[in-house]
Structure formats: C-alpha cells, structure tokens
Design an enzyme around this catalytic site. Sequence first.
Site, PDB file in Angstrom:
ATOM      1  CG  ASP A 173      45.135 -51.601  19.085  1.00 59.53           C
ATOM      2  OD1 ASP A 173      45.071 -50.753  20.000  1.00 59.53           O
ATOM      3  OD2 ASP A 173      44.165 -52.305  18.753  1.00 59.53           O
ATOM      4  CE  LYS A 222      45.045 -37.987  31.173  1.00 58.71           C
ATOM      5  NZ  LYS A 222      46.152 -38.725  30.515  1.00 58.71           N
ATOM      6  CB  ILE A 228      49.783 -28.764  25.899  1.00 59.86           C
ATOM      7  CG1 ILE A 228      50.103 -29.494  27.212  1.00 59.86           C
ATOM      8  CG2 ILE A 228      51.043 -28.606  25.062  1.00 59.86           C
ATOM      9  CD1 ILE A 228      50.666 -30.890  27.008  1.00 59.86           C
ATOM     10  N   GLY A 270      51.253 -44.008  21.167  1.00 59.01           N
ATOM     11  CA  GLY A 270      50.372 -42.876  20.891  1.00 59.01           C
ATOM     12  C   GLY A 270      51.148 -41.662  20.420  1.00 59.01           C
ATOM     13  CG  ASP A 278      49.299 -43.096  16.654  1.00 59.38           C
ATOM     14  OD1 ASP A 278      49.461 -42.288  17.586  1.00 59.38           O
ATOM     15  OD2 ASP A 278      48.188 -43.316  16.129  1.00 59.38           O
ATOM     16  N   GLY A 329      49.742 -38.062  18.512  1.00 57.87           N
ATOM     17  CA  GLY A 329      48.919 -37.034  19.119  1.00 57.87           C
ATOM     18  C   GLY A 329      49.650 -35.719  19.300  1.00 57.87           C
ATOM     19  CD  GLN A 330      48.276 -30.272  22.037  1.00 59.85           C
ATOM     20  OE1 GLN A 330      47.663 -30.802  22.953  1.00 59.85           O
ATOM     21  NE2 GLN A 330      48.294 -28.965  21.861  1.00 59.85           N
ATOM     22  NE  ARG A 373      44.284 -43.319  12.644  1.00 60.57           N
ATOM     23  CZ  ARG A 373      43.832 -43.124  13.897  1.00 60.57           C
ATOM     24  NH1 ARG A 373      44.496 -42.337  14.741  1.00 60.57           N
ATOM     25  NH2 ARG A 373      42.730 -43.712  14.312  1.00 60.57           N
ATOM     26  CE1 TYR A 392      42.415 -36.601  29.110  1.00 59.87           C
ATOM     27  CE2 TYR A 392      41.942 -34.712  30.508  1.00 59.87           C
ATOM     28  CZ  TYR A 392      42.816 -35.421  29.722  1.00 59.87           C
ATOM     29  OH  TYR A 392      44.105 -34.967  29.528  1.00 59.87           O
TER      30      TYR A 392
END
Length: 315
Positions: free
Chosen positions: A51, A144, A170, A8, A34, A11-12, A36, A140
Amino acid sequence: MKKILIVGAGGQIGSELVPYLRSIYGSNNVVATDVRECKGLGDDGPFEVLDALNPTNMASVVARHNIDTIFNLVALLSAVGEKNPQMAWGVNMGALLNSLEVARQHHCAVFTPSSIGAFGPTSPKDMTPQDTIMQPTTVYGICKVTGELLSNYYTLKYGIDTRSIRFPGIISNKTLPGGGTTDYAVEIYYEALRKKHYTCAVPHDVYMDMIYMPDALRAVVELMEADPAKLKHRNSFNIASMSFTPDILAAEIRKRIPDFTMDFNVDPVKEAIANSWPNMLDDTCAREEWGWKPQWDISSMTDDMLTAVAKKLNK
C-alpha cells in the site's frame, strides 16, 4: 538505475513498464508492487503487495531490496477522480509524498508521471509551451501540477534526483485503460474488431495529444538515463507524438476496416475535461535536453494495434 521499485505496478503503465525494465536491467533488479496481487507481475521477478499510502512498509521494501530508484505510478485518473475528488487527492498526493520521503531517507531517485491534464483552459491550446500558465480544472490535473512543484522542491531542498514526463493519452494493445478521458483511443480498436461500430464518449472534433505505449516506455528510460547536467527542467517534460480527434482516428481505422462506423454519446464530464486540455504540446525542451524523438505515428500505431488486438480477440 540498478535496483528499481515500481509502486502501482498493476496499472496501465506499470503492467508494461515492469517487463520492459526487467528486459533492460534484469528481472531480479526490478521489484513490482501494488496494493493487491497482480497476475503475471511476479512470474519473472520479485513482486510484493504494498500500500503506497503506508510509508513504513514502502521504506521496508526499499531497504530490503537495496532500491536506488523509485517509480511512483500510483494515480486515480481524470474521469475517475472527478467522481471522488477527495479520494483522488488522498491517493495521488499521498503516494507521491511517501515516495519522495522514502527516497530522501534512502537516497533514491524518483520518477513520477505527470500528464497533459496538468494544463487547463487558460493554457495555450496549440504548441503548448514547456513553461506556461497551468490552471487545471480537474482534481487529477491539480494533483499533477502540485506533484511537479513538490518534486522540484525535493530536488532543490534535499538534492533528490526527481524526474517526470507530462504524458499524453497513452494507447496500449496490452493493457486496458483505467478511467481516463483519452480511453476512447484504446476502446475504439477493440470495438472496431468486435462489432465494427463504436459509440464514443468524447466529441468528434476535439484534438488531444496521444502516444503509443512503446514510445512512452522508451521515453521513461531515456529520461532516467539522461545526464543530469544537461537537464534544465525536471518536473515535468512535455513530450509529443501525435494529435488527433475521434473522427481522424475513426477514418484511419476505416482505411483497414471499410465498414467500421462510429456514433457519439458524449459524456459531459469527459467533454469538459477534453476541451480544457491542449491540442498539441511543444516538446522542444525534451528533444534538446535528453534527445526525445517519437518513433510511432497514427498510421503505424493503427496497423500495430489492430494486429495485436485481433490476436487477443481471436479475430
């Protein structure tokens, strides 16, 4: 950590963690992946399309690159997750379980970020303790909490070295956020420079914990390099840096841009989420067990954000 896999990575957090880790451990020792293609992540080190919901492919990457540490950064964030909770559960928990299973099979350590979203309206709001009641009201947050428990289980059951941080919101000057409740704290800087006006989707007086990206990146490395014998906790550590409301952040920006204005068009979903989260976390355990200490506050962050964003916008 010698050979690191980032799952991943686009991402940010990942888009900045990849170059940060490469600067410390060497470009060829940090494999970014990632679902993509991600511009830039393959420029100075290995990148593969992966994936995270395919454990066979993940295990193949780990084996081929002799990976010893997996950073699982795959997640659909809070506001996005509420739009499709079934997908959020499938993606968030599927990627974590696969990371843990591959780590078990290949003897890897695992880092997975948790969040202030793991707490809920029944948690203490001020100086929220490390160990307290956790009854989140978003999928979400539920992911977690479940992820923290599952990671602890893999440590107790299989001896896997799992570690985690409950991140505040963040704030980054490099990467735009991706559908979280705290996104306003990044967007506001761009709009202050573009239009000198921002319409905020979060109520003006809601406090939320925040952290500047340089502190977040440093915290990850410091935790993963910490002596395991000193860690009484693992999944997951509270860390704190700064806590403010939209009004307080706007006032800080106004010190640099006096004619900046802000109004509100409150999103009911984000309002409910924000009101369910802590105002400020107690990070005593992180400070005592691995030496956590923030280096940025709202003033120094605002100076740096406005300078960096102005360069991006050619202002």
